[in-house]
Design a protein around this motif. Structure first.
Motif, mmCIF file in Angstrom:
data_model
loop_
_atom_site.group_PDB
_atom_site.id
_atom_site.type_symbol
_atom_site.label_atom_id
_atom_site.label_comp_id
_atom_site.label_asym_id
_atom_site.label_seq_id
_atom_site.Cartn_x
_atom_site.Cartn_y
_atom_site.Cartn_z
ATOM 1 N N ASN A 1 3.243 20.541 -1.584
ATOM 2 C CA ASN A 1 3.962 19.171 -1.777
ATOM 3 C C ASN A 1 3.358 18.037 -1.615
ATOM 4 N N ILE A 2 3.064 17.038 -2.620
ATOM 5 C CA ILE A 2 2.499 15.728 -2.555
ATOM 6 C C ILE A 2 3.542 14.582 -2.577
ATOM 7 N N PHE A 3 3.552 13.874 -1.305
ATOM 8 C CA PHE A 3 4.365 12.706 -1.258
ATOM 9 C C PHE A 3 3.535 11.444 -1.348
ATOM 10 N N ILE A 4 4.146 10.327 -1.954
ATOM 11 C CA ILE A 4 3.768 9.031 -2.164
ATOM 12 C C ILE A 4 4.501 8.226 -1.374
ATOM 13 N N ALA A 5 4.098 7.452 -0.353
ATOM 14 C CA ALA A 5 5.059 6.540 0.469
ATOM 15 C C ALA A 5 4.475 5.508 0.846
ATOM 16 N N SER A 6 5.306 4.397 1.048
ATOM 17 C CA SER A 6 4.801 3.286 1.615
ATOM 18 C C SER A 6 5.137 3.075 3.108
ATOM 19 N N GLU A 7 4.876 2.042 3.431
ATOM 20 C CA GLU A 7 5.186 1.759 5.114
ATOM 21 C C GLU A 7 6.560 1.509 5.451
ATOM 22 N N GLY A 8 7.238 2.396 6.123
ATOM 23 C CA GLY A 8 8.300 2.560 6.524
ATOM 24 C C GLY A 8 9.233 3.552 5.825
ATOM 25 N N GLU A 9 8.759 4.147 4.917
ATOM 26 C CA GLU A 9 9.404 5.255 4.207
ATOM 27 C C GLU A 9 9.263 6.339 5.145
ATOM 28 N N VAL A 10 10.306 7.316 4.907
ATOM 29 C CA VAL A 10 10.419 8.830 5.555
ATOM 30 C C VAL A 10 9.880 9.819 4.605
ATOM 31 N N VAL A 11 9.002 10.600 4.706
ATOM 32 C CA VAL A 11 8.454 11.668 4.050
ATOM 33 C C VAL A 11 9.103 13.095 4.534
ATOM 34 N N HIS B 1 12.003 14.127 5.024
ATOM 35 C CA HIS B 1 13.232 13.975 5.829
ATOM 36 C C HIS B 1 12.751 14.073 7.255
ATOM 37 N N ARG B 2 11.550 13.909 7.663
ATOM 38 C CA ARG B 2 10.959 13.722 9.040
ATOM 39 C C ARG B 2 10.012 13.026 9.791
ATOM 40 N N TYR B 3 9.202 12.823 8.988
ATOM 41 C CA TYR B 3 7.902 11.919 9.027
ATOM 42 C C TYR B 3 8.112 10.483 8.422
ATOM 43 N N LYS B 4 7.719 9.502 9.279
ATOM 44 C CA LYS B 4 8.063 8.100 8.933
ATOM 45 C C LYS B 4 6.300 7.505 8.813
ATOM 46 N N VAL B 5 6.144 7.024 7.902
ATOM 47 C CA VAL B 5 4.921 6.146 7.577
ATOM 48 C C VAL B 5 5.114 4.876 8.344
ATOM 49 N N VAL B 6 3.989 4.849 9.258
ATOM 50 C CA VAL B 6 4.189 3.458 10.302
ATOM 51 C C VAL B 6 3.092 2.469 9.762
ATOM 52 N N LYS B 7 1.731 2.737 9.392
ATOM 53 C CA LYS B 7 0.837 1.973 9.299
ATOM 54 C C LYS B 7 -0.114 2.697 8.256
ATOM 55 N N ILE B 8 -0.584 2.162 6.973
ATOM 56 C CA ILE B 8 -1.377 2.556 6.032
ATOM 57 C C ILE B 8 -2.546 1.655 6.219
ATOM 58 N N LEU B 9 -3.882 2.448 6.707
ATOM 59 C CA LEU B 9 -5.098 1.590 6.807
ATOM 60 C C LEU B 9 -6.046 2.479 5.976
ATOM 61 N N PRO B 10 -7.185 1.753 5.599
ATOM 62 C CA PRO B 10 -8.053 2.348 4.461
ATOM 63 C C PRO B 10 -8.713 3.732 4.830
ATOM 64 N N PHE B 11 -8.807 3.953 6.145
ATOM 65 C CA PHE B 11 -9.374 5.311 6.344
ATOM 66 C C PHE B 11 -8.399 5.941 7.210
ATOM 67 N N SER B 12 -7.267 5.788 7.654
ATOM 68 C CA SER B 12 -6.366 6.497 8.419
ATOM 69 C C SER B 12 -4.887 5.932 8.174
ATOM 70 N N ARG C 1 0.866 -1.244 -0.167
ATOM 71 C CA ARG C 1 0.050 0.047 0.029
ATOM 72 C C ARG C 1 0.894 1.211 0.094
ATOM 73 N N LYS C 2 0.343 2.288 -0.791
ATOM 74 C CA LYS C 2 1.234 3.602 -0.686
ATOM 75 C C LYS C 2 0.275 4.501 -0.392
ATOM 76 N N ALA C 3 0.475 5.524 0.422
ATOM 77 C CA ALA C 3 -0.349 6.578 0.973
ATOM 78 C C ALA C 3 -0.038 7.861 0.284
ATOM 79 N N PHE C 4 -0.985 8.613 -0.045
ATOM 80 C CA PHE C 4 -0.783 10.017 -0.691
ATOM 81 C C PHE C 4 -1.013 10.923 0.401
ATOM 82 N N LEU C 5 0.291 11.747 0.537
ATOM 83 C CA LEU C 5 0.314 12.720 1.819
ATOM 84 C C LEU C 5 0.640 14.108 1.253
#
Length: 201
Positions: free
Chosen positions: A159-169, A171-182, A150-154
């Motif tokens: 600025n728009i970022f596309i990141a998978s779980e475990g990636e850093v957005v 240089h500061r924010y780390k995506v931990v878990k991607i759920l359907p509504f959060s 899963r890839k989240a759109f943040l």
């Protein structure tokens, strides 16, 4: 064989004799001025104390005039009469004479009636602790799922970022878990995790 007496070069002999006469004359001139010239007479001292004595004798309290002194003509000889005249001067000022024990007592400084600086009132505060971390400034507006990935759109500002779980957005924010509504994001700077809800535009 003729005998050579060494006087055939009369020009060299005349030059040597002339130089000898000049050297002897210079030596006599220097000796005369060193031993026989009269010593210079020292200049009389400047009358700097005349105006001071006149002001002290008159008792008018006026300031003495300043007399310019040329240090190149200063006479180092002691003059007892000038020193005696300076010692006979009387203090004629209107204030307290710090050189006399019989002078008027110093004026007492008025006691301070209040504190010099106002006392700042301390406001009662609760138990202090570390300030709360700032909220995570990201928006979760969608995700993409391909199989188990899963890839989240943040969105962060413009600025728009596309990141998978475990990636850093950013240089500061780390995506931990991607759920359907959060999505769970950790702020690495403050070690703070938030759950960002899905934003529908």
């Amino acid at each position: 064989m003729a005998l050579r007496l060494g006087t055939e070069n009369k020009r060299n002999v005349a030059i040597a004799a002339t130089l000898g006469v000049i050297v002897v004359g210079l030596v006599i001139w220097e000796v005369y001025h060193f031993f026989l010239s009269p010593s210079p007479v020292p200049a009389p001292p400047p009358a700097a104390t005349a105006s001071v004595g006149a002001a002290a004798g008159s008792g008018s309290g006026q300031n003495a005039e300043r007399v310019p002194v040329n240090l190149s003509k200063l006479d180092p000889t002691l003059h007892p009469e000038v020193m005696a005249e300076a010692e006979s001067l009387l203090y004629t000022g209107s204030g307290r004479n710090i050189f006399s024990m019989n002078s008027a007592p110093p004026v007492k400084i008025e006691q301070v009636k209040g504190p010099v600086r106002p006392v700042q009132q301390q406001v009662a505060q609760g138990p202090s602790g570390p300030p709360p971390p700032p909220p995570i400034d990201l928006q979760f507006f969608g995700y993409e799922a391909r199989g188990n990935v899963r890839k989240a759109f943040l969105l962060h500002g413009n600025n728009i970022f596309i990141a998978s779980e475990g990636e850093v957005v950013d240089h500061r924010y780390k995506v931990v878990k991607i759920l359907p509504f959060s999505v769970q994001v950790t702020d690495l700077l403050y070690n703070h995790t938030e759950s960002l809800p899905l934003t529908r535009s």
